[in-house]
Design a protein around this motif. Structure first.
Motif, short mmCIF file in Angstrom:
data_model
loop_
_atom_site.label_atom_id
_atom_site.label_comp_id
_atom_site.label_asym_id
_atom_site.label_seq_id
_atom_site.Cartn_x
_atom_site.Cartn_y
_atom_site.Cartn_z
N VAL A 35 32.45 24.34 36.13
CA VAL A 35 33.55 24.73 37.02
C VAL A 35 32.89 25.37 38.24
N VAL A 36 33.21 24.88 39.43
CA VAL A 36 32.64 25.40 40.68
C VAL A 36 33.67 26.33 41.31
N VAL A 37 33.27 27.59 41.57
CA VAL A 37 34.19 28.60 42.09
C VAL A 37 33.62 29.21 43.37
N LYS A 99 32.87 27.69 29.50
CA LYS A 99 32.37 26.79 30.54
C LYS A 99 31.19 27.43 31.28
N THR A 100 30.48 26.62 32.03
CA THR A 100 29.45 27.11 32.94
C THR A 100 30.09 27.20 34.32
N ILE A 121 35.45 37.20 37.65
CA ILE A 121 35.31 36.04 36.76
C ILE A 121 35.50 36.47 35.31
N ILE A 122 34.89 37.57 34.92
CA ILE A 122 34.99 38.05 33.54
C ILE A 122 36.44 38.41 33.20
N ASP A 123 37.20 38.88 34.18
CA ASP A 123 38.62 39.17 33.95
C ASP A 123 39.43 37.90 33.66
N LEU A 124 38.91 36.74 34.08
CA LEU A 124 39.62 35.47 33.87
C LEU A 124 39.32 34.83 32.52
N LYS A 128 30.62 30.53 29.25
CA LYS A 128 29.36 30.40 28.51
C LYS A 128 28.21 30.93 29.37
N GLN A 129 28.30 30.64 30.66
CA GLN A 129 27.24 31.02 31.58
C GLN A 129 27.80 31.08 33.00
#
Length: 179
Positions: A35-37, A99-100, A121-124, A128-129
């Motif tokens: 996943v690209v963010v 996901k990565t 990101i961690i709140d979402l 995996k990485q």
């Protein structure tokens, strides 16, 4: 401020995006569970360009998302946040758990923006990485953060400013040093 030198032009930015795309595919042995963010503002168009480049190479549509980390910043007071930022907009339709996540930004400097993005990101979910891709790494880290993928390393002085311009936000593509 006065422009000191142009570092990257449009073709150089395109080459950097293509190279980073290949590196992402190679390191992750393909595109499964990627996943690209992009981090607001210029990380978002860079993330979309990476996604398009990866799609052209692998013939796979990698999910993308957008992240506004305003509420997670430790260097902004509440009065600096406008009403829109305090909503903390996140547009990530994909479940990132397991996901990565390829986190994308334009310039890596002190590391504080990336630290805030990691919190968001961690709140979402629990990926995996998390890997970091930046167009420019200018050094001067205040936190122990490094990019996994770098378009160009540009050692700078603290008096210099790196300005990234992208056609989606600024009308043209270039990276310059100002003093």
């Amino acid at each position: 401020m006065k422009e000191k030198t142009q570092i990257l032009d449009q073709p150089a930015i395109s080459r950097a995006i293509k190279r980073i795309s290949h590196e992402i595919i190679e390191r992750n042995k393909g595109t499964d569970d990627l996943v690209v963010v992009g981090i607001k503002t210029r990380g978002i168009p860079l993330a979309k360009r990476l996604q398009e480049s990866i799609s052209q190479i692998e013939q796979v549509n990698v999910p993308t998302g957008e992240l506004d980390i305003s509420l997670y910043r430790d260097d902004l007071s509440n009065k600096d946040l406008d009403d829109e930022a305090t909503v903390n907009q996140r547009t990530i339709d994909e479940d990132i758990t397991g996901k990565t996540v390829i986190l994308v930004d334009d310039v890596l400097f002190t590391g504080r923006t990336v630290r805030a993005a990691l919190d968001a990101i961690i709140d979402l979910g629990r990926p995996k990485q998390i890997q970091l891709a930046v167009l420019i790494d200018r050094g001067h880290r205040e936190l122990p953060i490094r990019a996994d993928y770098v378009g160009k390393n540009i050692p700078t002085s603290l008096q210099e400013v790196i300005k990234v311009q992208l056609s989606e936000t600024d009308g043209n593509d270039q990276v310059s040093i100002y003093e």
